[in-house]
Scaffold this motif. Structure first.
Motif, mmCIF file in Angstrom:
data_model
loop_
_atom_site.group_PDB
_atom_site.id
_atom_site.type_symbol
_atom_site.label_atom_id
_atom_site.label_comp_id
_atom_site.label_asym_id
_atom_site.label_seq_id
_atom_site.Cartn_x
_atom_site.Cartn_y
_atom_site.Cartn_z
ATOM 1 N N MET A 100 71.325 -3.166 -24.257
ATOM 2 C CA MET A 100 70.859 -3.379 -25.635
ATOM 3 C C MET A 100 69.342 -3.596 -25.639
ATOM 4 O O MET A 100 68.758 -3.919 -24.607
ATOM 5 C CB MET A 100 71.575 -4.564 -26.277
ATOM 6 C CG MET A 100 71.243 -5.908 -25.629
ATOM 7 S SD MET A 100 71.769 -7.302 -26.626
ATOM 8 C CE MET A 100 73.551 -7.179 -26.487
ATOM 9 N N PHE A 101 68.753 -3.393 -26.780
ATOM 10 C CA PHE A 101 67.304 -3.547 -26.906
ATOM 11 C C PHE A 101 66.985 -4.777 -27.762
ATOM 12 O O PHE A 101 67.677 -5.069 -28.733
ATOM 13 C CB PHE A 101 66.681 -2.296 -27.547
ATOM 14 C CG PHE A 101 66.781 -1.086 -26.649
ATOM 15 C CD1 PHE A 101 65.822 -0.857 -25.673
ATOM 16 C CD2 PHE A 101 67.838 -0.204 -26.765
ATOM 17 C CE1 PHE A 101 65.918 0.247 -24.831
ATOM 18 C CE2 PHE A 101 67.942 0.895 -25.938
ATOM 19 C CZ PHE A 101 66.981 1.122 -24.968
ATOM 20 N N CYS A 102 65.915 -5.440 -27.369
ATOM 21 C CA CYS A 102 65.494 -6.634 -28.110
ATOM 22 C C CYS A 102 65.008 -6.224 -29.498
ATOM 23 O O CYS A 102 64.227 -5.286 -29.649
ATOM 24 C CB CYS A 102 64.385 -7.338 -27.336
ATOM 25 S SG CYS A 102 63.674 -8.742 -28.215
ATOM 26 N N ARG A 103 65.473 -6.938 -30.494
ATOM 27 C CA ARG A 103 65.079 -6.591 -31.871
ATOM 28 C C ARG A 103 63.654 -7.079 -32.181
ATOM 29 O O ARG A 103 63.058 -6.670 -33.173
ATOM 30 C CB ARG A 103 66.069 -7.200 -32.866
ATOM 31 C CG ARG A 103 66.060 -8.715 -32.847
ATOM 32 C CD ARG A 103 67.147 -9.327 -33.707
ATOM 33 N NE ARG A 103 67.308 -10.735 -33.329
ATOM 34 C CZ ARG A 103 68.427 -11.419 -33.432
ATOM 35 N NH1 ARG A 103 69.499 -10.825 -33.879
ATOM 36 N NH2 ARG A 103 68.504 -12.671 -33.069
ATOM 37 N N LYS A 104 63.141 -7.936 -31.297
ATOM 38 C CA LYS A 104 61.809 -8.501 -31.556
ATOM 39 C C LYS A 104 60.718 -7.699 -30.850
ATOM 40 O O LYS A 104 59.755 -7.262 -31.480
ATOM 41 C CB LYS A 104 61.783 -9.960 -31.090
ATOM 42 C CG LYS A 104 60.588 -10.751 -31.603
ATOM 43 C CD LYS A 104 60.741 -12.227 -31.198
ATOM 44 C CE LYS A 104 59.458 -12.997 -31.432
ATOM 45 N NZ LYS A 104 59.552 -14.363 -30.886
ATOM 46 N N CYS A 105 60.887 -7.475 -29.517
ATOM 47 C CA CYS A 105 59.828 -6.814 -28.763
ATOM 48 C C CYS A 105 60.238 -5.440 -28.267
ATOM 49 O O CYS A 105 59.410 -4.695 -27.768
ATOM 50 C CB CYS A 105 59.369 -7.684 -27.595
ATOM 51 S SG CYS A 105 60.595 -7.818 -26.291
ATOM 52 N N GLY A 106 61.542 -5.095 -28.367
ATOM 53 C CA GLY A 106 61.983 -3.760 -27.983
ATOM 54 C C GLY A 106 62.289 -3.594 -26.505
ATOM 55 O O GLY A 106 62.624 -2.494 -26.068
ATOM 56 N N ALA A 107 62.180 -4.650 -25.720
ATOM 57 C CA ALA A 107 62.456 -4.557 -24.290
ATOM 58 C C ALA A 107 63.948 -4.317 -24.060
ATOM 59 O O ALA A 107 64.789 -4.809 -24.821
ATOM 60 C CB ALA A 107 62.015 -5.838 -23.589
ATOM 61 N N GLN A 108 64.251 -3.562 -22.983
ATOM 62 C CA GLN A 108 65.654 -3.294 -22.678
ATOM 63 C C GLN A 108 66.240 -4.462 -21.891
ATOM 64 O O GLN A 108 65.627 -4.982 -20.965
ATOM 65 C CB GLN A 108 65.789 -1.999 -21.867
ATOM 66 C CG GLN A 108 67.244 -1.564 -21.777
ATOM 67 C CD GLN A 108 67.397 -0.197 -21.135
ATOM 68 O OE1 GLN A 108 66.437 0.401 -20.693
ATOM 69 N NE2 GLN A 108 68.619 0.278 -21.076
ATOM 70 N N ASN A 109 67.433 -4.869 -22.274
ATOM 71 C CA ASN A 109 68.119 -5.974 -21.612
ATOM 72 C C ASN A 109 69.545 -5.540 -21.285
ATOM 73 O O ASN A 109 70.059 -4.570 -21.846
ATOM 74 C CB ASN A 109 68.162 -7.201 -22.527
ATOM 75 C CG ASN A 109 66.795 -7.854 -22.661
ATOM 76 O OD1 ASN A 109 66.382 -8.625 -21.819
ATOM 77 N ND2 ASN A 109 66.074 -7.500 -23.704
ATOM 78 N N ALA A 110 70.161 -6.280 -20.353
ATOM 79 C CA ALA A 110 71.567 -6.025 -20.048
ATOM 80 C C ALA A 110 72.403 -6.274 -21.296
ATOM 81 O O ALA A 110 72.036 -7.087 -22.152
ATOM 82 C CB ALA A 110 72.029 -6.930 -18.912
ATOM 83 N N ASP A 111 73.544 -5.562 -21.382
ATOM 84 C CA ASP A 111 74.369 -5.652 -22.582
ATOM 85 C C ASP A 111 74.888 -7.070 -22.819
ATOM 86 O O ASP A 111 75.094 -7.483 -23.952
ATOM 87 C CB ASP A 111 75.557 -4.687 -22.477
ATOM 88 C CG ASP A 111 75.109 -3.255 -22.754
ATOM 89 O OD1 ASP A 111 74.011 -3.077 -23.312
ATOM 90 O OD2 ASP A 111 75.843 -2.332 -22.393
#
Ligand SMILES: [Zn+2]
Length: 120
Positions: free
Chosen positions: A1-12
Motif C-alpha cells: 500500500m502507499f502512504c496517503r500523506k507522503c506517497g511512500a510504498q509500505n508493506a500491506d
C-alpha cells in the motif's frame, strides 16, 4: 500500500509509514473485549518463575507486563509482539526447568544407586 500523506510504498500490513510515520490503517477503537483477546501469559510467566527457571521467568514477566500497558496505549502491534515474546520465554524457561529437573532426578538416582552398591 502507499502512504496517503507522503506517497511512500509500505508493506500491506504496515501499521505506520516508514517515511513519515503516518498511520496507514484505519484507526479503529477496539472494544475492550477485543483488547482482552491478546494473551499476556502473565500467569504462565509467574508459574515458570516459581517452579522452573527464575531468570527466564522474570524475562517473560517483563514482556507479559508490557502487553497490557501497550494495549492500553493503543499499540496493538506492540502488544502482540510482547505477547509473543512472553510466550517464547515461558517455553524456554519451561524447557530448561524440565531439563534441570530431569538432571536433578538423574543425579539423585545415580547417587542412590552408587550408595546401594557401596553396601555390598
Ligand atoms: Zn508517509
Amino acid at each position: 500500500m502507499f502512504c496517503r500523506k507522503c506517497g511512500a510504498q509500505n508493506a500491506d500490513n504496515a501499521y505506520k509509514c516508514v517515511q513519515c510515520g503516518e498511520e496507514l490503517q484505519q484507526v479503529t477503537v477496539l472494544p475492550p473485549t477485543t483488547q482482552m483477546k491478546i494473551p499476556n501469559y502473565l500467569v504462565q510467566a509467574i508459574l515458570i518463575t516459581l517452579c522452573c527457571c527464575l531468570p527466564f521467568g522474570i524475562v517473560s514477566i517483563v514482556y507479559a507486563a508490557q502487553v497490557n500497558s501497550k494495549v492500553q496505549a493503543g499499540d496493538i502491534q506492540g502488544a502482540l509482539d510482547a505477547s509473543g515474546k512472553a510466550k517464547m520465554w515461558c517455553w524456554i524457561g519451561f524447557a530448561l526447568g524440565l531439563v534441570a529437573n530431569i538432571i536433578a532426578i538423574g543425579v539423585q538416582l545415580i547417587s542412590v544407586i552408587a550408595a546401594s552398591r557401596q553396601g555390598y
